[in-house]
Design a protein around this motif. Structure first.
Motif, PDB file in Angstrom:
ATOM      1  N   ALA A  42       0.834  -1.202   0.000  1.00 54.78           N
ATOM      2  CA  ALA A  42       0.000   0.000   0.000  1.00 54.78           C
ATOM      3  C   ALA A  42       0.869   1.252   0.000  1.00 54.78           C
ATOM      4  N   ALA A  43       1.927   1.255   0.792  1.00 53.74           N
ATOM      5  CA  ALA A  43       2.807   2.421   0.828  1.00 53.74           C
ATOM      6  C   ALA A  43       3.458   2.654  -0.535  1.00 53.74           C
ATOM      7  N   LEU A  44       3.879   1.581  -1.187  1.00 56.09           N
ATOM      8  CA  LEU A  44       4.436   1.744  -2.532  1.00 56.09           C
ATOM      9  C   LEU A  44       3.403   2.349  -3.478  1.00 56.09           C
ATOM     10  N   LEU A  45       2.209   1.788  -3.487  1.00 55.92           N
ATOM     11  CA  LEU A  45       1.166   2.274  -4.385  1.00 55.92           C
ATOM     12  C   LEU A  45       0.733   3.697  -4.044  1.00 55.92           C
ATOM     13  N   TYR A  46       0.561   3.977  -2.753  1.00 57.30           N
ATOM     14  CA  TYR A  46       0.140   5.317  -2.357  1.00 57.30           C
ATOM     15  C   TYR A  46       1.220   6.352  -2.647  1.00 57.30           C
ATOM     16  N   SER A  47       2.494   5.961  -2.590  1.00 57.48           N
ATOM     17  CA  SER A  47       3.547   6.937  -2.911  1.00 57.48           C
ATOM     18  C   SER A  47       3.433   7.372  -4.371  1.00 57.48           C
ATOM     19  N   PHE A  73      -6.282  16.160   2.234  1.00 60.95           N
ATOM     20  CA  PHE A  73      -7.267  15.137   2.565  1.00 60.95           C
ATOM     21  C   PHE A  73      -6.863  13.790   1.978  1.00 60.95           C
ATOM     22  N   LEU A  74      -6.459  13.797   0.721  1.00 59.86           N
ATOM     23  CA  LEU A  74      -6.015  12.560   0.081  1.00 59.86           C
ATOM     24  C   LEU A  74      -4.845  11.932   0.834  1.00 59.86           C
ATOM     25  N   VAL A  75      -3.814  12.717   1.050  1.00 59.94           N
ATOM     26  CA  VAL A  75      -2.599  12.201   1.681  1.00 59.94           C
ATOM     27  C   VAL A  75      -2.888  11.741   3.109  1.00 59.94           C
ATOM     28  N   PHE A  76      -3.713  12.483   3.844  1.00 62.05           N
ATOM     29  CA  PHE A  76      -4.054  12.075   5.205  1.00 62.05           C
ATOM     30  C   PHE A  76      -4.647  10.671   5.207  1.00 62.05           C
ATOM     31  N   PHE A  77      -5.589  10.416   4.314  1.00 62.93           N
ATOM     32  CA  PHE A  77      -6.233   9.109   4.302  1.00 62.93           C
ATOM     33  C   PHE A  77      -5.332   8.025   3.718  1.00 62.93           C
ATOM     34  N   PHE A  78      -4.454   8.373   2.795  1.00 64.29           N
ATOM     35  CA  PHE A  78      -3.468   7.400   2.326  1.00 64.29           C
ATOM     36  C   PHE A  78      -2.602   6.947   3.503  1.00 64.29           C
ATOM     37  N   VAL A  79      -2.088   7.905   4.258  1.00 64.82           N
ATOM     38  CA  VAL A  79      -1.198   7.592   5.375  1.00 64.82           C
ATOM     39  C   VAL A  79      -1.971   6.887   6.493  1.00 64.82           C
ATOM     40  N   ALA A  80      -3.200   7.313   6.756  1.00 60.49           N
ATOM     41  CA  ALA A  80      -4.006   6.655   7.790  1.00 60.49           C
ATOM     42  C   ALA A  80      -4.222   5.181   7.448  1.00 60.49           C
ATOM     43  N   ALA A  81      -4.474   4.889   6.185  1.00 62.86           N
ATOM     44  CA  ALA A  81      -4.659   3.494   5.775  1.00 62.86           C
ATOM     45  C   ALA A  81      -3.375   2.702   6.015  1.00 62.86           C
ATOM     46  N   ILE A  82      -2.249   3.250   5.609  1.00 64.25           N
ATOM     47  CA  ILE A  82      -0.966   2.566   5.812  1.00 64.25           C
ATOM     48  C   ILE A  82      -0.723   2.323   7.298  1.00 64.25           C
ATOM     49  N   LEU A  83      -0.978   3.344   8.117  1.00 65.67           N
ATOM     50  CA  LEU A  83      -0.765   3.202   9.563  1.00 65.67           C
ATOM     51  C   LEU A  83      -1.683   2.152  10.168  1.00 65.67           C
ATOM     52  N   SER A  84      -2.903   2.046   9.668  1.00 67.52           N
ATOM     53  CA  SER A  84      -3.798   1.006  10.194  1.00 67.52           C
ATOM     54  C   SER A  84      -3.276  -0.382   9.818  1.00 67.52           C
ATOM     55  N   TYR A  85      -2.712  -0.520   8.625  1.00 71.44           N
ATOM     56  CA  TYR A  85      -2.132  -1.806   8.226  1.00 71.44           C
ATOM     57  C   TYR A  85      -0.908  -2.130   9.078  1.00 71.44           C
ATOM     58  N   ILE A  86      -0.096  -1.117   9.355  1.00 71.85           N
ATOM     59  CA  ILE A  86       1.065  -1.321  10.223  1.00 71.85           C
ATOM     60  C   ILE A  86       0.610  -1.782  11.610  1.00 71.85           C
ATOM     61  N   ALA A  87      -0.431  -1.147  12.137  1.00 75.82           N
ATOM     62  CA  ALA A  87      -0.941  -1.526  13.465  1.00 75.82           C
ATOM     63  C   ALA A  87      -1.382  -2.982  13.486  1.00 75.82           C
ATOM     64  N   HIS A  88      -2.105  -3.421  12.461  1.00 72.81           N
ATOM     65  CA  HIS A  88      -2.518  -4.826  12.406  1.00 72.81           C
ATOM     66  C   HIS A  88      -1.315  -5.751  12.253  1.00 72.81           C
ATOM     67  N   GLY A  89      -0.314  -5.309  11.502  1.00 70.54           N
ATOM     68  CA  GLY A  89       0.898  -6.106  11.361  1.00 70.54           C
ATOM     69  C   GLY A  89       1.669  -6.237  12.660  1.00 70.54           C
TER      70      GLY A  89
END
Length: 133
Positions: A42-47, A73-89
């Motif tokens: 996700a981080a690769l794609l969002y970058s 707004f876009l970047v905030f939600f891109f990063v929030a999604a990545i951070l949620s995946y990191i938290a689950h990981g």
């Protein structure tokens, strides 16, 4: 600012790749936890998505504050999604966060949909006005 965000997200993707690699080396099946893998991808794609947004911002007819707000707004939600995946990981608590979605997840997804589509819609409309009309 959007280009800076793209670079920072790409750097995060590279760091997440190291985490993924370490988990692949350490696990018996040579796989990382699903959410470590998802965070990395996700981080690769969002970058690259953020880089694309930066190009549309550059050619938008709207004032800088409109483009910056929409991109934020876009970047905030891109990063929030990545951070949620990191938290689950990190927690290793699920391999599918949508298996038992709660109200907070549903609300977060609705906000993400509105912010990402709406934010890009504003920037894209500025691009169309600035370049085609």
């Amino acid at each position: 600012m959007t280009l800076l965000a793209a670079g920072l997200i790409f750097l995060l993707a590279l760091v997440l790749g190291v985490w993924k690699y370490r988990q692949m080396l350490a696990s018996q099946d040579h796989r990382a936890h699903p959410y470590v893998d998802i965070a990395h991808r996700a981080a690769l794609l969002y970058s690259f998505a953020t880089l694309l947004v930066a190009v549309f911002v550059q050619f938008s007819a709207w004032p800088a504050w409109v483009n910056l707000t929409a991109a934020a707004f876009l970047v905030f939600f891109f990063v929030a999604a990545i951070l949620s995946y990191i938290a689950h990981g990190l927690r290793r608590d699920t391999d599918n966060q949508f298996e038992k979605p709660d109200g907070a997840l549903k609300l977060a997804m609705l906000a993400l949909i509105v912010a990402e589509i709406g934010g890009f819609g504003v920037i894209f409309a500025g691009f169309v006005v600035g370049q085609l009309l």
